[in-house]
Design an enzyme around this catalytic site. Structure first.
Site, PDB file in Angstrom:
ATOM      1  CB  ILE A  27      -0.966   0.019   1.210  1.00  0.00           C
ATOM      2  CG1 ILE A  27      -0.211  -0.219   2.511  1.00  0.00           C
ATOM      3  CG2 ILE A  27      -2.068  -1.014   1.023  1.00  0.00           C
ATOM      4  CD1 ILE A  27      -1.087  -0.210   3.748  1.00  0.00           C
ATOM      5  N   GLY A  28       2.146   1.112  -0.079  1.00  0.00           N
ATOM      6  CA  GLY A  28       3.022   2.276  -0.157  1.00  0.00           C
ATOM      7  C   GLY A  28       4.432   1.850  -0.494  1.00  0.00           C
ATOM      8  N   GLY A  30       8.617   3.584  -1.068  1.00  0.00           N
ATOM      9  CA  GLY A  30       9.534   4.713  -1.094  1.00  0.00           C
ATOM     10  C   GLY A  30      10.928   4.237  -1.401  1.00  0.00           C
ATOM     11  CG  PHE A  32      15.337   4.995   2.555  1.00  0.00           C
ATOM     12  CD1 PHE A  32      16.377   4.882   1.668  1.00  0.00           C
ATOM     13  CD2 PHE A  32      15.143   6.201   3.193  1.00  0.00           C
ATOM     14  CE1 PHE A  32      17.222   5.950   1.408  1.00  0.00           C
ATOM     15  CE2 PHE A  32      15.980   7.278   2.950  1.00  0.00           C
ATOM     16  CZ  PHE A  32      17.025   7.145   2.063  1.00  0.00           C
ATOM     17  N   GLY A  33      12.015   1.770   1.559  1.00  0.00           N
ATOM     18  CA  GLY A  33      11.199   0.668   2.018  1.00  0.00           C
ATOM     19  C   GLY A  33       9.813   0.656   1.438  1.00  0.00           C
ATOM     20  CD  GLU A  34       8.488  -2.978  -1.315  1.00  0.00           C
ATOM     21  OE1 GLU A  34       8.024  -3.030  -2.470  1.00  0.00           O
ATOM     22  OE2 GLU A  34       8.960  -3.968  -0.716  1.00  0.00           O
ATOM     23  CE  LYS A  50       7.591   2.877   9.132  1.00  0.00           C
ATOM     24  NZ  LYS A  50       7.648   4.324   9.457  1.00  0.00           N
ATOM     25  CG  ASP A 141       5.520  14.961   8.058  1.00  0.00           C
ATOM     26  OD1 ASP A 141       5.696  15.969   7.354  1.00  0.00           O
ATOM     27  OD2 ASP A 141       5.431  13.814   7.597  1.00  0.00           O
TER      28      ASP A 141
END
Length: 379
Positions: A27-28, A30, A32-34, A50, A141
């Protein structure tokens, strides 16, 4: 899920996360990771998984540790639950509560929000901030795409040596974003925004909105942090008190978004979010965004362009959109001071030389400056 030890450089749990959890849809994603929707095999409960490659994220390990530390210390219905961390090889698995409601910006794609919906969202965020600030922590954030499980939780925590007033400023920006569909100065390069904010009046909510809503955002966006209200005080603001409804009122937004997606609308607008969309793999679950899952770095193979039959590295776009205009302004400001002007011209010349030698280096520099700015954001 059963609490697991917090990851540190000195120690971590020896349990194999692949035996404890089953990954489902991604579902995501980037650099450096998922992030995956997953199942805790012991309880059959749904969780968010994550995974971060610590070798790729070597420079971010301290921030990752701080995020985990803060999450592990939080105990509030308005904060995403943290279940534990596991280390397997170079991969860190962070197990968290799964929140599938979608981000505010996801839901905005299906249509604008009314003030009752916005007030209800803001109240839930304020409850989370009130808890964090009472624990001497800040969020750092807040944004429309951060609270993936809104309105019931506040996500993406990071403890910093700053005041809680920074969160209130971010809340005001988010309120405008929820009302207008985009934050102030969204048409401006992020680097120029950094120069623009300190010397410009604070953003304001313009348009056909209630007086109390405009007063709410104005209170949040006071340039003097000492005059911004606290989260607890904002919970009593007349905009929140008069417009807020039960969170069940927001369920229609989720249903509306799902209907909108079933009509085969494109999700291209999600490409600019913190984590890359994976809707092709999972059309039902909106993407998640975490502070430690960053945008994917540009592939080196994509950074070359064909020019006159030769491969050449593409130059930084920020050189013309940011650096040159900034240096033009600086030289104009110091035109009466020859030594300073010469120094500015020399600096600009050296940046251009560096760009010629290493095309793309200016974009990387600007990216790092923006990241540093957010880490020590004075607003």
């Amino acid at each position: 899920a059963e609490q697991a030890p917090v990851f540190t450089q000195q120690g971590h749990t020896q349990l194999d996360p692949e035996e404890l959890f089953t990954k489902l849809d991604r579902i995501g994603k980037g650099s450096f990771g998922e992030v995956f929707k997953g199942i805790d095999n012991r309880t059959q409960s749904v969780v968010a998984i994550k995974t971060i490659d610590l070798e790729e994220a070597e420079d971010e390990i301290e921030d990752i540790q701080q995020e985990i530390t803060v999450l592990s210390q939080c105990d509030s219905p308005y904060i995403t639950k943290y279940y534990g961390s596991y280390l397997k090889g170079s991969k860190l698995w962070i197990i968290m509560e799964y929140l599938g409601g979608g981000s505010a910006l996801d839901l905005l794609r299906a249509g604008p929000f009314d003030e009752f919906q916005i007030a209800t969202m803001l109240k839930e965020i304020l409850k989370g901030l009130d808890y964090l600030h009472s624990e001497k922590k800040i969020h750092r954030d807040i944004k429309g795409a951060a609270g993936k499980g809104f309105p019931h939780r506040v996500l993406c925590l990071c403890i910093k040596t700053m005041t809680s007033a920074a969160d209130i400023w971010s809340l005001g920006i988010t309120a405008i974003e929820l009302a207008k569909g985009e934050p102030p100065n969204s048409d401006m390069h992020p680097m120029r925004v950094l120069f623009h904010i300190p010397k410009s009046p604070p953003p304001t909510l313009t348009g056909d909105f209630s007086k109390s809503f405009k007063e709410f955002t104005e209170a949040c966006l006071n340039k003097d942090p000492s005059f911004r209200p606290t989260a607890k005080e904002l919970l009593k603001h007349k905009f929140i008190v008069k417009h807020c409804k039960k969170t069940s009122y927001l369920s229609e937004l989720i249903d509306r978004y799902r209907r909108w997606k079933e009509e085969d609308h494109s999700d291209n607008s999600s490409d600019d979010s913190d984590s890359e969309s994976s809707n092709k793999e999972n059309n039902e679950s909106p993407e998640w965004s975490f502070t430690t899952v960053r945008k994917k770095k540009q592939d080196k193979s994509d950074s070359r362009t064909i020019l006159n039959g030769n491969d050449q590295m593409s130059k930084s776009a920020s050189l013309t959109t940011v650096i040159s205009p900034v240096f033009t302004e600086l030289k104009q400001q110091h035109k009466e001071h020859s030594e300073q002007r010469l120094a500015i011209e020399e600096l600009e010349r050296n940046i251009r030389i560096a760009e010629d030698i290493c095309p793309g280096i200016t974009d990387k520099m600007v990216t790092h400056i923006i990241a540093r700015y957010h880490k020590c954001n004075l607003f």
